[in-house]
Write a protein that holds these residues in place. Sequence first.
Motif, PDB file in Angstrom:
ATOM      1  N   TRP A  11      -5.874   6.072  -2.512  1.00  0.00           N
ATOM      2  CA  TRP A  11      -4.777   5.684  -3.392  1.00  0.00           C
ATOM      3  C   TRP A  11      -3.812   4.743  -2.672  1.00  0.00           C
ATOM      4  CZ3 TRP A  11      -4.056  11.444  -4.906  1.00  0.00           C
ATOM      5  CH2 TRP A  11      -5.017  11.807  -5.868  1.00  0.00           C
ATOM      6  N   CYS A  14      -5.642   1.325  -2.367  1.00  0.00           N
ATOM      7  CA  CYS A  14      -5.727   0.660  -3.673  1.00  0.00           C
ATOM      8  C   CYS A  14      -4.346   0.245  -4.175  1.00  0.00           C
ATOM      9  CB  CYS A  14      -6.424   1.562  -4.688  1.00  0.00           C
ATOM     10  SG  CYS A  14      -8.186   1.759  -4.343  1.00  0.00           S
ATOM     11  N   GLY A  15      -3.333   1.059  -3.926  1.00  0.00           N
ATOM     12  CA  GLY A  15      -1.970   0.688  -4.305  1.00  0.00           C
ATOM     13  C   GLY A  15      -1.525  -0.566  -3.573  1.00  0.00           C
ATOM     14  N   LEU A  18      -3.407  -3.517  -5.076  1.00  0.00           N
ATOM     15  CA  LEU A  18      -2.818  -3.886  -6.368  1.00  0.00           C
ATOM     16  C   LEU A  18      -1.507  -4.640  -6.174  1.00  0.00           C
ATOM     17  CD1 LEU A  18      -3.430  -0.715  -8.587  1.00  0.00           C
ATOM     18  CD2 LEU A  18      -4.376  -3.005  -8.947  1.00  0.00           C
ATOM     19  N   ALA A  19      -0.683  -4.194  -5.235  1.00  0.00           N
ATOM     20  CA  ALA A  19       0.586  -4.876  -4.976  1.00  0.00           C
ATOM     21  C   ALA A  19       0.340  -6.276  -4.394  1.00  0.00           C
ATOM     22  CB  ALA A  19       1.455  -4.051  -4.032  1.00  0.00           C
ATOM     23  N   GLN A  52       1.070  -3.643 -13.527  1.00  0.00           N
ATOM     24  CA  GLN A  52       0.287  -3.567 -12.299  1.00  0.00           C
ATOM     25  C   GLN A  52       1.162  -3.167 -11.118  1.00  0.00           C
ATOM     26  OE1 GLN A  52      -2.163  -6.992 -11.427  1.00  0.00           O
ATOM     27  NE2 GLN A  52      -2.291  -6.468  -9.259  1.00  0.00           N
ATOM     28  N   MET A  53       2.309  -3.788 -10.992  1.00  0.00           N
ATOM     29  CA  MET A  53       3.164  -3.509  -9.836  1.00  0.00           C
ATOM     30  C   MET A  53       3.751  -2.094  -9.895  1.00  0.00           C
ATOM     31  SD  MET A  53       2.748  -6.060  -7.909  1.00  0.00           S
ATOM     32  CE  MET A  53       4.050  -6.241  -6.702  1.00  0.00           C
ATOM     33  N   HIS A  55       2.389   0.509 -11.306  1.00  0.00           N
ATOM     34  CA  HIS A  55       1.327   1.471 -11.017  1.00  0.00           C
ATOM     35  C   HIS A  55       0.839   1.355  -9.573  1.00  0.00           C
ATOM     36  CE1 HIS A  55       1.515   2.090 -15.332  1.00  0.00           C
ATOM     37  NE2 HIS A  55       1.060   3.299 -15.038  1.00  0.00           N
ATOM     38  N   ALA A  56       0.988   0.175  -8.962  1.00  0.00           N
ATOM     39  CA  ALA A  56       0.705   0.048  -7.533  1.00  0.00           C
ATOM     40  C   ALA A  56       1.659   0.938  -6.740  1.00  0.00           C
ATOM     41  CB  ALA A  56       0.844  -1.413  -7.087  1.00  0.00           C
ATOM     42  N   LEU A  82      -5.609   4.499 -11.307  1.00  0.00           N
ATOM     43  CA  LEU A  82      -6.267   3.321 -10.760  1.00  0.00           C
ATOM     44  C   LEU A  82      -7.169   2.661 -11.806  1.00  0.00           C
ATOM     45  CD1 LEU A  82      -6.977   1.382  -8.503  1.00  0.00           C
ATOM     46  CD2 LEU A  82      -8.670   3.043  -7.711  1.00  0.00           C
ATOM     47  N   THR A  85      -5.142   1.220 -14.760  1.00  0.00           N
ATOM     48  CA  THR A  85      -4.433  -0.012 -14.391  1.00  0.00           C
ATOM     49  C   THR A  85      -5.392  -1.189 -14.379  1.00  0.00           C
ATOM     50  OG1 THR A  85      -2.841   1.238 -13.069  1.00  0.00           O
ATOM     51  CG2 THR A  85      -3.021  -1.122 -12.612  1.00  0.00           C
TER      52      THR A  85
END
Length: 127
Positions: A11, A14-15, A18-19, A52-53, A55-56, A82, A85
């Motif tokens: 997580w 992946c975060g 995504l960021a 997206q940001m 949830h990142a 994940l 998103t």
Amino acid sequence: MLSFSSLPRSWRVCGALLAGTGTILGALIAHLPEADFGPGGRAMAHSALEMQMWHALALLALGLTTQGRPAKALALGGCGLLLGTLLFCGGVYFTAFTGAHAAHVAPTGGSLLILSWLCLAFGWLRA
């Protein structure tokens, strides 16, 4: 193979991804000419970027605060965040840049996000 105990690390990774990709997309959305978007696409892409940001950050926080093997509800919620998103934002970005709708991809991703937040709430309530 991915195990329950490695989910918090996944997580976090992946975060962060995504960021990072969100930062790139933010620059593109701000600087691309209007012709590179479908009708109303820039505003639509900006909305997807915000989702997206946020949830990142949620995935980063979940990964940083979950110790060891997460409970099943938290595992489902985190993995759902994940996937939701990716589906939601991917579908909205596709529509924003092409003007074509990606069938039910964004609504499926949005529904998955809602269910994931409910799983997280349930998991934290039980903890």
